[in-house]
Design a protein around this motif. Sequence first.
Motif, PDB file in Angstrom:
ATOM      1  N   VAL A   1      31.176  36.731  39.777  1.00 53.62           N
ATOM      2  CA  VAL A   1      29.962  37.129  39.084  1.00 53.62           C
ATOM      3  C   VAL A   1      29.266  35.870  38.619  1.00 53.62           C
ATOM      4  O   VAL A   1      29.892  35.009  37.992  1.00 53.62           O
ATOM      5  N   THR A   2      27.985  35.770  38.894  1.00 55.32           N
ATOM      6  CA  THR A   2      27.209  34.597  38.505  1.00 55.32           C
ATOM      7  C   THR A   2      26.079  34.995  37.580  1.00 55.32           C
ATOM      8  O   THR A   2      25.262  35.852  37.903  1.00 55.32           O
TER       9      THR A   2
ATOM     10  N   CYS B   1      21.979  38.529  36.954  1.00 53.64           N
ATOM     11  CA  CYS B   1      23.392  38.675  37.297  1.00 53.64           C
ATOM     12  C   CYS B   1      23.503  38.915  38.794  1.00 53.64           C
ATOM     13  O   CYS B   1      22.887  39.846  39.324  1.00 53.64           O
ATOM     14  N   ASN B   2      24.278  38.091  39.453  1.00 54.34           N
ATOM     15  CA  ASN B   2      24.563  38.277  40.872  1.00 54.34           C
ATOM     16  C   ASN B   2      26.064  38.360  41.070  1.00 54.34           C
ATOM     17  O   ASN B   2      26.821  37.700  40.369  1.00 54.34           O
TER      18      ASN B   2
ATOM     19  N   CYS C   1      27.658  39.907  32.038  1.00 56.44           N
ATOM     20  CA  CYS C   1      27.674  40.827  33.159  1.00 56.44           C
ATOM     21  C   CYS C   1      29.119  40.930  33.657  1.00 56.44           C
ATOM     22  O   CYS C   1      29.860  39.943  33.640  1.00 56.44           O
ATOM     23  N   ALA C   2      29.526  42.120  34.080  1.00 56.42           N
ATOM     24  CA  ALA C   2      30.899  42.300  34.566  1.00 56.42           C
ATOM     25  C   ALA C   2      30.907  43.244  35.759  1.00 56.42           C
ATOM     26  O   ALA C   2      30.077  44.147  35.859  1.00 56.42           O
TER      27      ALA C   2
ATOM     28  N   THR D   1      35.900  41.472  36.348  1.00 61.05           N
ATOM     29  CA  THR D   1      35.527  40.057  36.389  1.00 61.05           C
ATOM     30  C   THR D   1      34.232  39.880  35.615  1.00 61.05           C
ATOM     31  O   THR D   1      33.269  40.608  35.828  1.00 61.05           O
ATOM     32  N   PHE D   2      34.228  38.898  34.720  1.00 61.72           N
ATOM     33  CA  PHE D   2      33.065  38.644  33.875  1.00 61.72           C
ATOM     34  C   PHE D   2      32.313  37.410  34.354  1.00 61.72           C
ATOM     35  O   PHE D   2      32.915  36.443  34.837  1.00 61.72           O
ATOM     36  N   GLY D   3      30.994  37.447  34.192  1.00 62.62           N
ATOM     37  CA  GLY D   3      30.213  36.230  34.308  1.00 62.62           C
ATOM     38  C   GLY D   3      30.438  35.362  33.089  1.00 62.62           C
ATOM     39  O   GLY D   3      31.084  35.774  32.119  1.00 62.62           O
TER      40      GLY D   3
END
Lengths: 114, 115
Positions: free
Chosen positions: A4-5, A23-24, A91-92, A103-105
């Motif tokens: 996550v970016t 969020c990507n 963002c997750a 998974t978290f940004g």
Amino acid sequence: AQSVTQPDIHITVSEGASLELRCNYSYGATPYLFWYVQSPGQGLQLLLKYFSGDTLVQGIKGFEAEFKRSQSSFNLRKPSVHWSDAAEYFCAVVPSGGSYIPTFGRGTSLIVHP
Amino acid sequence: EAQVTQNPRYLITVTGKKLTVTCSQNMNHEYMSWYRQDPGLGLRQIYYSMNVEVTDKGDVPEGYKVSRKEKRNFPLILESPSPNQTSLYFCASSPLLAGGTGELFFGEGSRLTVL
């Protein structure tokens, strides 16, 4: 592996201005998508989530997010920011099948100017 | 009230002195997890548990232990803390996706300083 970016570490806006946090994600299939907010000194609270269906989802505190499959994005928006929105936003993603390991940004810190 | 409770909220300790951060949830959630939050690094998962007696390593498990003897409790144990474990720690729980929404419920955090 999924990732996550959140490309913006900090964002500064004026009170009343509109907001978009990016969020990507990188994942083979469409995952479940979440936005959380962390106010100063607090734990994380869910703002909104996307599982399927309508790609524009509404959340609490006037936030919304739009899922764009073609761009692998789930950007968070608010039309008019309030000073109380100053916080850290995460963002997750969660795999849509298999083990449940979110998974978290790295988070975006929102600064609101009066 | 549905909640995840962590204790202590703040702790200053010295290198090598064993400590335990407790986490308890009253929502009957199967999934529980520990994260650490450091500036610029976001949230990193330490350990997680899918149910009682089922635990697994996350991204940064070194120097930590966990146990899940009861569904509601998921303590984080630092057997020999070191200064690089100074951090803000969060416990979270969730019903597994098959029966729940996938939302994580977080505790308020435990700020640990190791001198």
